[in-house]
Design a protein around this motif. Structure first.
Motif, PDB file in Angstrom:
ATOM      1  N   ASP A 125       0.828  -1.219   0.000  1.00 28.97           N
ATOM      2  CA  ASP A 125       0.000   0.000   0.000  1.00 28.97           C
ATOM      3  C   ASP A 125       0.857   1.262   0.000  1.00 28.97           C
ATOM      4  OD1 ASP A 125       0.954  -0.171   2.557  1.00 28.97           O
ATOM      5  OD2 ASP A 125      -0.997  -0.176   3.547  1.00 28.97           O
ATOM      6  N   GLU A 178       3.781   7.125  -0.032  1.00 27.41           N
ATOM      7  CA  GLU A 178       2.856   8.141   0.462  1.00 27.41           C
ATOM      8  C   GLU A 178       3.622   9.300   1.102  1.00 27.41           C
ATOM      9  OE1 GLU A 178      -0.902   8.673   3.568  1.00 27.41           O
ATOM     10  OE2 GLU A 178       0.097   6.734   3.355  1.00 27.41           O
ATOM     11  N   ILE A 228      -2.812  -2.934  -3.569  1.00 24.35           N
ATOM     12  CA  ILE A 228      -2.930  -1.719  -4.379  1.00 24.35           C
ATOM     13  C   ILE A 228      -4.227  -0.994  -4.063  1.00 24.35           C
ATOM     14  CG2 ILE A 228      -3.336  -0.920  -6.734  1.00 24.35           C
ATOM     15  CD1 ILE A 228      -1.208  -2.876  -7.653  1.00 24.35           C
ATOM     16  N   GLN A 249      -4.588   2.837  -2.754  1.00 24.01           N
ATOM     17  CA  GLN A 249      -5.411   3.831  -3.437  1.00 24.01           C
ATOM     18  C   GLN A 249      -6.437   4.445  -2.490  1.00 24.01           C
ATOM     19  OE1 GLN A 249      -6.753   1.234  -6.571  1.00 24.01           O
ATOM     20  NE2 GLN A 249      -5.346   2.142  -8.067  1.00 24.01           N
ATOM     21  N   LYS A 250      -6.987   3.627  -1.605  1.00 23.77           N
ATOM     22  CA  LYS A 250      -7.981   4.121  -0.654  1.00 23.77           C
ATOM     23  C   LYS A 250      -7.371   5.110   0.327  1.00 23.77           C
ATOM     24  CE  LYS A 250     -11.400   2.489   2.719  1.00 23.77           C
ATOM     25  NZ  LYS A 250     -11.992   1.285   3.375  1.00 23.77           N
ATOM     26  N   SER A 261      -4.722   6.946  -0.114  1.00 24.59           N
ATOM     27  CA  SER A 261      -4.050   8.092  -0.733  1.00 24.59           C
ATOM     28  C   SER A 261      -4.946   8.820  -1.734  1.00 24.59           C
ATOM     29  CB  SER A 261      -2.772   7.618  -1.436  1.00 24.59           C
ATOM     30  OG  SER A 261      -3.087   6.682  -2.455  1.00 24.59           O
ATOM     31  N   ARG A 262      -6.233   8.832  -1.482  1.00 23.06           N
ATOM     32  CA  ARG A 262      -7.157   9.458  -2.421  1.00 23.06           C
ATOM     33  C   ARG A 262      -6.882  10.943  -2.611  1.00 23.06           C
ATOM     34  NH1 ARG A 262     -12.649   6.519  -0.096  1.00 23.06           N
ATOM     35  NH2 ARG A 262     -12.382   4.530  -1.244  1.00 23.06           N
ATOM     36  N   ARG A 302       0.287   7.094  -7.680  1.00 22.87           N
ATOM     37  CA  ARG A 302      -0.521   6.210  -8.510  1.00 22.87           C
ATOM     38  C   ARG A 302       0.019   4.780  -8.426  1.00 22.87           C
ATOM     39  NH1 ARG A 302       1.160  10.188 -11.380  1.00 22.87           N
ATOM     40  NH2 ARG A 302       2.382   8.904 -12.829  1.00 22.87           N
ATOM     41  N   PHE A 303      -0.801   3.812  -8.845  1.00 20.12           N
ATOM     42  CA  PHE A 303      -0.433   2.407  -8.720  1.00 20.12           C
ATOM     43  C   PHE A 303      -0.691   1.652 -10.019  1.00 20.12           C
ATOM     44  CE2 PHE A 303      -1.447   3.909  -4.507  1.00 20.12           C
ATOM     45  CZ  PHE A 303      -0.523   3.293  -3.682  1.00 20.12           C
TER      46      PHE A 303
END
Length: 244
Positions: free
Chosen positions: A36, A41, A60, A64-65, A67-68, A74-75
């Motif tokens: 994650d 981040e 992933i 994404q959740k 780091s909105r 991006r992933f």
């Protein structure tokens, strides 16, 4: 499993490595085997563009959740052994959490380094975090290595870790077997994972970098220190490769 403050310390050390070995600002970073992306981040919050790759769709999605609010993190779901990315070249790449030695075959190791090299600008820096691996007598039979208790979301876990025998001609340092008993209220689930770990030393990483045709090894740092001799490494070391 990271200790409190460990990830911030690693990110700070990364910045110092970049300052030492890269003659231009770091604007784009590739986070390999990112999960994650806790490191990504933190780096992204400084304004650097970060792209994470991992084979796990679930990890992933978790990244994404979390780091909105970070459009510059991006992933992509990719296998780490061989990959291509629809991205502009990166100034730096990182492979953290001591995961690099899961690349156990020569073919996978070289294709990985070639994939990373193709994604980077010339002169870019690739930092690899590796657990210190002592030479130890290989077990002749499967045997218990460690037992411990843990919990996740209030669910008790009983964890047993095993060492497994390895042929003398194998490049592996160990085969790590993780058995986890999860005691749900209504049932019990036992999971078992086998994780082969390659024997990785500064000298073998240097050789692999040269064999890939993509990198040269420019430094090896022990325990997040610029001053400690590599021979005195206690926990883990960082290999620093430069894209040629």
């Amino acid at each position: 499993m990271e200790s409190p403050g460990e990830i911030p310390a690693e990110v700070e050390f990364l910045k110092q490595v970049w300052a030492r070995h890269l003659k231009r600002p770091v604007r784009r970073v590739l986070d390999i085997g990112c999960g994650d992306s806790p490191h990504g981040e933190r780096i992204a919050r400084t304004g650097i563009d970060v792209v994470g790759i991992d084979r796990s769709r679930e990890m992933i999605a978790a990244g994404q959740k979390m780091s909105r609010e970070l459009p510059n993190l991006r992933f992509h779901q990719r296998a780490i052994e061989k990959f291509n990315l629809p991205e502009r070249p990166f100034d730096a790449a990182i492979f953290m959490c001591e995961t690099f030695p899961v690349l156990t075959t020569n073919a996978d190791l070289l294709s990985h380094l070639k994939s990373v090299g193709k994604a980077m600008r010339r002169g870019g820096i690739y930092c690899i975090d590796i657990d210190r691996q002592d030479i130890e007598r290989r077990p002749q039979r499967r045997k218990i290595w460690r037992k411990r208790d843990a919990s996740a979301r209030g669910i008790p876990l009983k964890i047993r870790e095993f060492s497994r025998p390895i042929p003398w001609c194998s490049p592996l340092h160990s085969i790590y077997e993780l058995e986890c008993t999860i005691r749900f209220p209504a049932t019990r689930v036992v999971t078992r994972d086998l994780i082969p770990v390659r024997f990785t030393l500064p000298s073998t990483l240097e050789l692999a970098a040269l064999a890939s045709g993509m990198f040269e090894m420019v430094a090896a740092f022990a325990d997040l220190s610029f001053d400690k001799p590599i021979e005195q490494c206690r926990y883990r070391w960082w290999g620093v490769l430069k894209r040629v």
